[in-house]
Write a protein that holds these residues in place. Structure first.
Motif, short mmCIF file in Angstrom:
data_model
loop_
_atom_site.label_atom_id
_atom_site.label_comp_id
_atom_site.label_asym_id
_atom_site.label_seq_id
_atom_site.Cartn_x
_atom_site.Cartn_y
_atom_site.Cartn_z
N SER A 75 -9.67 -4.56 -10.50
CA SER A 75 -9.85 -4.08 -9.13
C SER A 75 -10.75 -2.84 -9.06
N THR A 76 -10.73 -2.01 -10.08
CA THR A 76 -11.59 -0.81 -10.07
C THR A 76 -13.06 -1.21 -10.06
N ILE A 77 -13.42 -2.17 -10.91
CA ILE A 77 -14.80 -2.65 -10.95
C ILE A 77 -15.14 -3.36 -9.66
N LEU A 78 -14.20 -4.16 -9.16
CA LEU A 78 -14.41 -4.91 -7.92
C LEU A 78 -14.67 -3.96 -6.75
N ARG A 79 -13.86 -2.92 -6.64
CA ARG A 79 -14.03 -1.97 -5.53
C ARG A 79 -15.34 -1.20 -5.66
N LYS A 80 -15.74 -0.88 -6.86
CA LYS A 80 -17.02 -0.20 -7.08
C LYS A 80 -18.18 -1.10 -6.68
N ALA A 81 -18.13 -2.35 -7.10
CA ALA A 81 -19.18 -3.30 -6.74
C ALA A 81 -19.26 -3.48 -5.23
N ALA A 82 -18.10 -3.52 -4.58
CA ALA A 82 -18.08 -3.68 -3.13
C ALA A 82 -18.64 -2.45 -2.42
N THR A 83 -18.25 -1.27 -2.87
CA THR A 83 -18.76 -0.04 -2.26
C THR A 83 -20.27 0.05 -2.38
N ASP A 84 -20.78 -0.33 -3.54
CA ASP A 84 -22.24 -0.32 -3.75
C ASP A 84 -22.93 -1.30 -2.81
N ARG A 85 -22.19 -2.27 -2.31
CA ARG A 85 -22.75 -3.29 -1.43
C ARG A 85 -22.47 -2.95 0.05
N GLY A 86 -21.76 -1.85 0.29
CA GLY A 86 -21.44 -1.47 1.66
C GLY A 86 -20.28 -2.25 2.24
N LEU A 87 -19.40 -2.77 1.38
CA LEU A 87 -18.24 -3.55 1.83
C LEU A 87 -16.97 -2.72 1.74
N HIS A 88 -16.04 -3.00 2.61
CA HIS A 88 -14.76 -2.29 2.62
C HIS A 88 -13.67 -3.21 2.10
N VAL A 89 -13.23 -2.96 0.88
CA VAL A 89 -12.13 -3.74 0.30
C VAL A 89 -10.82 -3.09 0.73
N GLN A 90 -9.96 -3.89 1.35
CA GLN A 90 -8.70 -3.37 1.88
C GLN A 90 -7.54 -3.62 0.93
N LEU A 91 -7.28 -4.88 0.61
CA LEU A 91 -6.12 -5.24 -0.19
C LEU A 91 -6.52 -6.12 -1.35
N VAL A 92 -5.96 -5.82 -2.53
CA VAL A 92 -6.19 -6.64 -3.72
C VAL A 92 -4.82 -6.92 -4.33
N ILE A 93 -4.43 -8.19 -4.37
CA ILE A 93 -3.14 -8.56 -4.94
C ILE A 93 -3.33 -9.71 -5.93
N GLU A 94 -2.40 -9.80 -6.86
CA GLU A 94 -2.53 -10.84 -7.89
C GLU A 94 -2.18 -12.21 -7.34
N SER A 95 -1.12 -12.27 -6.53
CA SER A 95 -0.64 -13.56 -6.03
C SER A 95 -0.19 -13.43 -4.58
N PRO A 96 -0.44 -14.44 -3.76
CA PRO A 96 0.01 -14.39 -2.36
C PRO A 96 1.43 -14.88 -2.14
N ILE A 97 2.14 -15.23 -3.22
CA ILE A 97 3.41 -15.92 -3.06
C ILE A 97 4.45 -15.10 -2.31
N ALA A 98 4.50 -13.78 -2.49
CA ALA A 98 5.49 -12.95 -1.79
C ALA A 98 5.24 -13.00 -0.29
N GLY A 99 3.98 -12.87 0.10
CA GLY A 99 3.63 -12.94 1.51
C GLY A 99 3.93 -14.29 2.11
N LEU A 100 3.69 -15.35 1.35
CA LEU A 100 3.98 -16.71 1.84
C LEU A 100 5.48 -16.93 1.98
N THR A 101 6.25 -16.37 1.07
CA THR A 101 7.71 -16.51 1.15
C THR A 101 8.23 -15.84 2.42
N LEU A 102 7.73 -14.63 2.69
CA LEU A 102 8.13 -13.93 3.91
C LEU A 102 7.70 -14.71 5.15
#
Length: 280
Positions: free
Chosen positions: A247-274
């Motif tokens: 995620s650190t590299i991903l956020r750096k790459a996004a910032t260099d591209r002018g993108l705003h990364v909000q949330l980075v999670i490994e799996s969506p399963i908890a959100g889907l369960t809820l």
């Protein structure tokens, strides 16, 4: 009882919502109807965890890679039906899982960076746009298979730093013949190529390994995120092991591209369960 699945090419997260509201979980092998027949998936689904539930599950909500086309959904439904013959089964794309888990009811761009890669533009209720995802041979920029393929190509061509190559030889005992056998003759070459990402992540302080991820993420942004309308004004969210552990590299790459990364999670399963628990 409700069974929920979030499945990628490498692994599947299963959750069971029991009648008393308690939740049990299990992680098993991944499935992808683009690379497996319904018979092959059905055979692998005969896991002890699932077999113990075969007469108790009433509803199944399955979110999976490769489940965008109706015929692919039908193949997964058929495979699940061999075990859960009494359950109602709903199959949806893994992009829907990513959007529900990261964006909720807000607009945003939802991305998957796991073994493969994918993305969509979400308006808070439904997916309004998505980019082509032609698989690990023609696409999957930024995904584990894509990064691993570049890594193995550099190994074969002796184009990686000597200290990295030396560690690779010591740890994996790789040869060109071994690589080609796994990629061209063995099943699931995408999983094999992606398996090297753990090593690359462990060595991401090395400029070579860092650049493998950074450049692949930039390619993902070019092919996917930057193609959406008003992309620079929208939060960009990610699910998947490659995004999570890098995620650190991903956020750096996004910032260099002018993108705003909000949330980075490994799996969506908890959100889907809820999400599905709220519907009980």
């Amino acid at each position: 009882m409700i069974l929920i699945a979030d499945s990628g090419s490498s692994k599947t997260d299963w959750r069971v919502i029991h009648r008393d509201g308690t939740i049990s979980q299990h992680r098993g092998v991944g499935f992808n109807p683009y690379y497996q027949t319904s018979e092959e998936m059905a055979l692998q689904m005969r896991d002890d965890f699932l077999l113990q539930l075969e007469n108790e599950i009433e509803q199944i909500f399955y979110y999976g890679a490769g489940c965008s086309a109706p015929e692919r959904k039908a193949e997964v439904s058929q495979a699940l039906g061999t075990i859960f013959s009494k359950a109602s089964i709903e199959i949806d794309h893994d992009l829907s899982a990513a959007a529900h888990a990261t964006c909720g009811h807000e607009a945003g761009i939802a991305c998957i960076l796991g073994t493969g890669s994918n993305s969509c533009d979400y308006d808070g209720e439904k997916i309004i746009d998505s980019r082509p995802a032609p698989g690990y041979i023609l696409g999957d920029e930024g995904g584990g298979g894509y990064v691993g393929r570049k890594f193995l190509r550099d190994f074969i061509n002796d184009e990686m730093p000597k200290e990295i190559r030396s560690e690779v030889l010591e740890r994996f005992h790789l040869t060109r013949e071994v690589i080609q056998d796994h990629v061209y003759r063995q099943p699931f070459p995408n999983r094999y190529m992606a398996s090297f990402c753990r090593f690359i992540t462990e060595h991401s302080s090395n400029p070579y390994c860092y650049k493998l991820f950074y450049d692949s993420f930039q390619e993902f942004f070019s092919k996917h995120v930057c193609k959406y309308q008003d992309f620079e004004k929208k939060p960009v969210n990610f699910v998947g092991s490659i995004a999570h552990y890098n995620s650190t590299i991903l956020r750096k790459a996004a910032t260099d591209r002018g993108l705003h990364v909000q949330l980075v999670i490994e799996s969506p399963i908890a959100g889907l369960t809820l999400y599905h628990q709220e519907k009980l």
